[in-house]
Design an enzyme around this catalytic site. Structure first.
Site, PDB file in Angstrom:
ATOM      1  N   CYS A   1      58.280  49.690  25.846  1.00 40.09           N
ATOM      2  CA  CYS A   1      57.397  49.505  24.696  1.00 40.09           C
ATOM      3  C   CYS A   1      56.206  48.614  25.079  1.00 40.09           C
ATOM      4  O   CYS A   1      56.389  47.494  25.579  1.00 40.09           O
ATOM      5  CB  CYS A   1      58.216  48.832  23.596  1.00 40.09           C
ATOM      6  SG  CYS A   1      57.313  48.511  22.093  1.00 40.09           S
TER       7      CYS A   1
ATOM      8  N   GLU B   1      54.721  61.326  15.689  1.00 38.54           N
ATOM      9  CA  GLU B   1      56.090  61.494  15.181  1.00 38.54           C
ATOM     10  C   GLU B   1      56.189  62.655  14.189  1.00 38.54           C
ATOM     11  O   GLU B   1      57.256  63.204  13.982  1.00 38.54           O
ATOM     12  CB  GLU B   1      56.602  60.180  14.599  1.00 38.54           C
ATOM     13  CG  GLU B   1      56.697  59.145  15.706  1.00 38.54           C
ATOM     14  CD  GLU B   1      57.677  58.027  15.484  1.00 38.54           C
ATOM     15  OE1 GLU B   1      58.271  57.946  14.412  1.00 38.54           O
ATOM     16  OE2 GLU B   1      57.846  57.234  16.430  1.00 38.54           O
TER      17      GLU B   1
ATOM     18  N   CYS C   1      50.110  52.553  24.544  1.00 38.37           N
ATOM     19  CA  CYS C   1      51.179  52.711  23.548  1.00 38.37           C
ATOM     20  C   CYS C   1      52.043  53.886  23.997  1.00 38.37           C
ATOM     21  O   CYS C   1      51.513  54.895  24.485  1.00 38.37           O
ATOM     22  CB  CYS C   1      50.579  52.966  22.178  1.00 38.37           C
ATOM     23  SG  CYS C   1      51.793  53.358  20.917  1.00 38.37           S
TER      24      CYS C   1
ATOM     25  N   ASP D   1      62.867  50.690  23.881  1.00 30.45           N
ATOM     26  CA  ASP D   1      61.615  50.830  23.130  1.00 30.45           C
ATOM     27  C   ASP D   1      61.904  50.509  21.664  1.00 30.45           C
ATOM     28  O   ASP D   1      63.058  50.466  21.247  1.00 30.45           O
ATOM     29  CB  ASP D   1      61.081  52.266  23.256  1.00 30.45           C
ATOM     30  CG  ASP D   1      59.770  52.447  22.504  1.00 30.45           C
ATOM     31  OD1 ASP D   1      58.916  51.550  22.589  1.00 30.45           O
ATOM     32  OD2 ASP D   1      59.607  53.464  21.799  1.00 30.45           O
ATOM     33  N   SER D   2      60.822  50.339  20.912  1.00 29.69           N
ATOM     34  CA  SER D   2      60.973  50.113  19.474  1.00 29.69           C
ATOM     35  C   SER D   2      61.509  51.362  18.770  1.00 29.69           C
ATOM     36  O   SER D   2      61.985  51.285  17.650  1.00 29.69           O
ATOM     37  CB  SER D   2      59.618  49.727  18.880  1.00 29.69           C
ATOM     38  OG  SER D   2      58.665  50.724  19.180  1.00 29.69           O
TER      39      SER D   2
ATOM     40  N   HIS E   1      53.437  56.290  22.617  1.00 32.89           N
ATOM     41  CA  HIS E   1      53.248  57.633  22.046  1.00 32.89           C
ATOM     42  C   HIS E   1      52.012  58.362  22.586  1.00 32.89           C
ATOM     43  O   HIS E   1      51.923  59.581  22.485  1.00 32.89           O
ATOM     44  CB  HIS E   1      53.094  57.543  20.531  1.00 32.89           C
ATOM     45  CG  HIS E   1      54.340  57.131  19.807  1.00 32.89           C
ATOM     46  ND1 HIS E   1      54.965  55.925  20.039  1.00 32.89           N
ATOM     47  CD2 HIS E   1      55.079  57.768  18.863  1.00 32.89           C
ATOM     48  CE1 HIS E   1      56.026  55.828  19.254  1.00 32.89           C
ATOM     49  NE2 HIS E   1      56.122  56.934  18.531  1.00 32.89           N
TER      50      HIS E   1
END
Ligand code: DGL
Length: 274
Positions: free
Chosen positions: A76, A155, A187, A13-14, A189
């Site tokens: 991702c 985050e 996404c 993932d990024s 997240h």
């Protein structure tokens, strides 16, 4: 490790968000060893170009292949939407992204053909989810909305917070007005704010979690190829390994919020060397 089946699955993932996919893989495939790479030095991918995201993804794949993995999951959404088509064409190893499984599940779930899609700027403007959904159901109407603030909110740990609820209300108002009955959390997240999203759109809208769908698809793909591990493994530090491109501390604290087991550490890799 000589036995192909016993090799790990590489997941990238990024940054940290892809651990939502890692978590699903752990849950759905408890016999699999997993190696995670989070590109924490170069995150976010969501505001970068196709060329850059493709170059980054190729470097990560080269690194993961040095770890002797049997398959790779691009966790991702942005990398899957922008880079995977090109990478898949030349790949001589099993690789799977999150976009196709997510699009397929949404096409199965919708009743009225109106599907909402939320993701990074790059994922939405790539049109990849839309193309795949249209291939499956040409009558489907896809309404996309980039939601760039969700990643930093997650985050910061603001998962169940009035600020996140307020932003979700603003981002999703247009999708609700257009009468969607299905919403793709496009996404990494977003599954972490699933409850807030569900409250905002209401129970009549079905949320699609590409992380869950990808783990299912990965399991099917490995089974088809005869690559599923059939021996029990000891869960913990040897079964699950973590690599990052920046300092490990911040990664560790968010990882421990997402994963069901505490991780002791992650190793920093000079990813530009690959
Ligand atoms: N992992 C990215 C995605 O799923 C979100 C974070 C980023 O922009 O890199 O699209």
């Amino acid at each position: 490790m000589d036995n192909e089946k016993e090799k790990a699955i590489g997941v990238f993932d990024s940054g940290v968000g892809g651990l939502t996919v890692f978590r699903e893989l752990m849950k759905q495939m408890p016999r699999e060893r997993l190696i995670f790479f989070g590109d924490t030095a170069r995150v976010p991918y969501g505001s970068k170009s196709k060329e850059t995201v493709t170059r980054y993804s190729e470097q990560i794949i080269r690194f993961l292949r040095t770890q002797n993995v049997k398959a790779i999951v691009a966790a991702c959404n942005t990398a899957s939407a922008l880079a995977l088509d090109d990478i898949e064409k030349n790949a001589d190893f099993p690789i799977i992204g999150v976009v196709k499984p997510g699009a397929y599940a949404a096409s199965q779930a919708t009743k009225n053909g109106k599907i909402g899609l939320i993701g990074t700027e790059a994922t939405i403007s790539s049109g990849m989810y839309e193309r795949l959904l249209k291939d499956i159901n040409p009558d489907a109407r896809i309404i996309g909305k980039a939601c760039p603030l969700f990643v930093p909110l997650v985050e910061e740990g603001l998962l169940d917070d009035p600020v996140t609820t307020e932003i979700a209300g603003r981002y999703l108002a247009g999708l609700i007005d257009s009468g969607i009955d299905t919403l793709i959390m496009g996404c990494t997240h977003y599954p972490l704010i699933k409850d807030t999203l569900q409250k905002t759109v209401g129970d009549a809208v079905k949320l699609i979690n590409p992380a869950y769908e990808t783990a299912r698809e990965c399991s099917l793909m490995l089974e088809e190829k005869g690559l599923l591990n059939d021996k029990d493994i000891e869960l913990g530090e040897t079964a699950y390994r973590f690599f990052v491109s920046d300092e490990a501390e911040k990664f560790k604290s968010i990882a421990n919020m997402i994963l069901p087991l505490g991780i002791l550490g992650a190793k920093k890799i000079a990813i530009e060397d690959y």
